[in-house]
Design an enzyme around this catalytic site. Structure first.
Site, PDB file in Angstrom:
ATOM      1  N   SER A 119       0.859  -1.173   0.000  1.00 13.45           N
ATOM      2  CA  SER A 119       0.000   0.000   0.000  1.00 13.45           C
ATOM      3  C   SER A 119       0.900   1.230   0.000  1.00 13.45           C
ATOM      4  O   SER A 119       1.863   1.297   0.763  1.00 13.45           O
ATOM      5  CB  SER A 119      -0.894  -0.004   1.247  1.00 13.45           C
ATOM      6  OG  SER A 119      -1.660   1.173   1.327  1.00 13.45           O
ATOM      7  N   SER A 120       0.602   2.204  -0.849  1.00 16.34           N
ATOM      8  CA  SER A 120       1.467   3.381  -0.996  1.00 16.34           C
ATOM      9  C   SER A 120       1.411   4.273   0.233  1.00 16.34           C
ATOM     10  O   SER A 120       0.527   4.140   1.083  1.00 16.34           O
ATOM     11  CB  SER A 120       1.047   4.187  -2.223  1.00 16.34           C
ATOM     12  OG  SER A 120       1.138   3.423  -3.397  1.00 16.34           O
ATOM     13  N   THR A 121       2.359   5.217   0.309  1.00 18.25           N
ATOM     14  CA  THR A 121       2.346   6.185   1.397  1.00 18.25           C
ATOM     15  C   THR A 121       1.026   6.954   1.375  1.00 18.25           C
ATOM     16  O   THR A 121       0.474   7.249   0.318  1.00 18.25           O
ATOM     17  CB  THR A 121       3.513   7.179   1.277  1.00 18.25           C
ATOM     18  OG1 THR A 121       3.388   7.889   0.043  1.00 18.25           O
ATOM     19  CG2 THR A 121       4.851   6.460   1.315  1.00 18.25           C
ATOM     20  N   MET A 122       0.544   7.313   2.555  1.00 15.97           N
ATOM     21  CA  MET A 122      -0.771   7.942   2.624  1.00 15.97           C
ATOM     22  C   MET A 122      -0.766   9.360   2.065  1.00 15.97           C
ATOM     23  O   MET A 122      -1.776   9.816   1.527  1.00 15.97           O
ATOM     24  CB  MET A 122      -1.272   7.932   4.065  1.00 15.97           C
ATOM     25  CG  MET A 122      -1.818   6.577   4.498  1.00 15.97           C
ATOM     26  SD  MET A 122      -3.011   5.901   3.298  1.00 15.97           S
ATOM     27  CE  MET A 122      -4.205   7.226   3.186  1.00 15.97           C
ATOM     28  N   HIS A 149       4.780   6.860  -7.575  1.00 17.95           N
ATOM     29  CA  HIS A 149       4.653   5.437  -7.285  1.00 17.95           C
ATOM     30  C   HIS A 149       5.901   4.667  -7.709  1.00 17.95           C
ATOM     31  O   HIS A 149       6.651   5.108  -8.582  1.00 17.95           O
ATOM     32  CB  HIS A 149       3.436   4.860  -8.017  1.00 17.95           C
ATOM     33  CG  HIS A 149       2.139   5.202  -7.360  1.00 17.95           C
ATOM     34  ND1 HIS A 149       1.164   5.949  -7.983  1.00 17.95           N
ATOM     35  CD2 HIS A 149       1.649   4.901  -6.128  1.00 17.95           C
ATOM     36  CE1 HIS A 149       0.129   6.090  -7.176  1.00 17.95           C
ATOM     37  NE2 HIS A 149       0.403   5.468  -6.037  1.00 17.95           N
TER      38      HIS A 149
END
Length: 415
Positions: A124-127, A271
């Site tokens: 899951s990518s950084t928020m 990303h």
């Protein structure tokens, strides 16, 4: 004016499996995003406040080894184990990226255990990145959304929250990822179409879409995704090269009359590369060499470009691919891993810099060359993207003075 459509279904006030402890951690994460400026008021904020991340990610990996230690070591934390719960909730709500799959393994039914070597293959990518891009998507109730690169399902869940799940398609190349996302999104009450396939080359069903989101870096804008944009639609994706250092955000829009307009914006973060996209990195040994080895040192009155001159760095990355920056170094430090050339720049007085270089590539000369061309082009941070009839793609400055061809190989097209 957008047509009136029913409001998107919201998550229950407290879905099964959510807790006050997790809700408090979620609220604190959202508050930090607001304080940093990454998140403003609106539906994205409400979606992130409502989304129980621990239901989408009841297991996650944490690295136990030092950054340069090989082979790397990880532990798989599990929410069902009391000893892991506090650390896992902290990890999920830290704002950092969260690794959920090791070496393409099945995700459902895993027994928690340590592992060594290999790579993390889903996350899951950084928020801050996710929140910013979701806000730029401007999702509305009733929108048809294609989410390419399912990962942990965070973007798909947010799209379901804001648009309703009937028009949401989330797609990933890994069947283990889609199987886990399908089950966990269902646990939240969402049932988007969850599909296994390559969204950049072969997926053409269920379009056109009002919004398309690609959660991994690509070299080109995939033509198939442009074709699937509905009038008034928007697509977002990171465009990158072999270097991870200077990403660009591609924003593609189809006007109401069917015309496509696209731009490439230099950004600080993007990303990670997708499947089959090799990236260059500076090894620990190479970084040590750059820091300690002797080279040819010259005194220069020319200042290195500022970090905030992102349009210049983006142009350098495409015009002269193969350069990687060490952002952890005290001085400006850039290496070319393939030919072992490197450069470091250190301020030594008022308008004086010591530039040390080594190897066959004069990186400092290339930087100053591109910086001069970039300034002559008006110092842009946003470039136009052109999709030519022969399938090639070009980026140009607004005044046309600086241009480069997007390339699927590492040679680039400096001109």
């Amino acid at each position: 004016m957008l047509p009136t459509v029913p409001a998107a279904p919201l998550l229950p006030a407290q879905p099964a499996g959510d807790t006050s402890e997790a809700a408090a951690a979620r609220a604190a994460m959202v508050a930090r995003l607001e304080e940093s400026g990454a998140l403003g008021p609106g539906p994205v904020r409400e979606a992130l406040l409502a989304l129980p991340r621990q239901i989408l990610m009841p297991q996650a990996y944490v690295r136990r080894s030092a950054p340069d230690e090989t082979p790397p070591r990880w532990d798989l934390l599990d929410l069902s184990r009391p000893a892991d719960r506090e650390e896992l909730l902290e990890r999920l709500h830290s704002g950092d990226s969260v690794s959920i799959q090791h070496d393409g393994e099945p995700i459902l039914g895993r027994v928690p255990r340590p592992c060594r070597g290999g790579v993390m293959t889903a996350m899951s990518s950084t928020m801050s990145l996710t929140a910013d891009l979701l806000q730029q998507l401007d999702l509305r109730p009733g929108h048809r959304v294609l989410d390419v690169g399912t990962g942990a399902g965070v973007t798909a869940a947010a799209a379901c929250f804001m648009c309703g799940d009937e028009g949401v398609v989330t797609l990933d190349i890994d069947p283990h990822v889609t199987a886990a996302a399908r089950e966990r999104l269902s646990a939240l009450g969402y049932r988007p179409a969850t599909v296994t396939g390559d969204g950049t080359t072969e997926w053409a069903a269920a379009g056109p879409y009002d919004r398309i989101f690609v959660s991994f870096a690509v070299r080109h804008v995939p033509h198939i995704l442009v074709e699937q944009l509905a009038p008034g639609g928007r697509a977002l994706m990171t465009l990158g090269t072999s270097s991870p250092s200077w990403p660009g955000l591609a924003v593609i829009e189809r006007r109401r009359d069917g015309r496509v307009e696209a731009r490439l914006r230099a950004v600080e973060f993007g990303h990670r590369a997708g499947s089959g996209f090799d990236r260059l990195f500076l090894s620990a040994a190479f970084r040590t060499e750059i820091t300690t080895a002797d080279g040819c040192t010259q005194r220069s009155p020319l200042a290195p470009p500022q970090d905030t001159a992102r349009g210049m760095w983006l142009a350098l990355d495409h015009l002269y691919p193969g350069l990687v920056r060490d952002f952890g170094a005290e001085d400006l430090t850039i290496g070319a891993p393939e030919c072992r050339s490197w450069m470091r720049v250190r301020a030594v007085g008022h308008r004086r810099w010591d530039v040390t270089t080594s190897g066959p590539w004069d990186i400092w000369a290339e930087i100053q060359n591109v910086a001069g061309r970039w300034r002559a082009a008006g110092a842009p941070d946003v470039f136009r993207l052109h999709f030519d009839a022969d399938g090639s793609q070009r980026a140009t400055s607004p005044n046309g003075a600086l241009t480069w061809q997007l390339s699927s190989d590492r040679t680039g097209d400096a001109r």
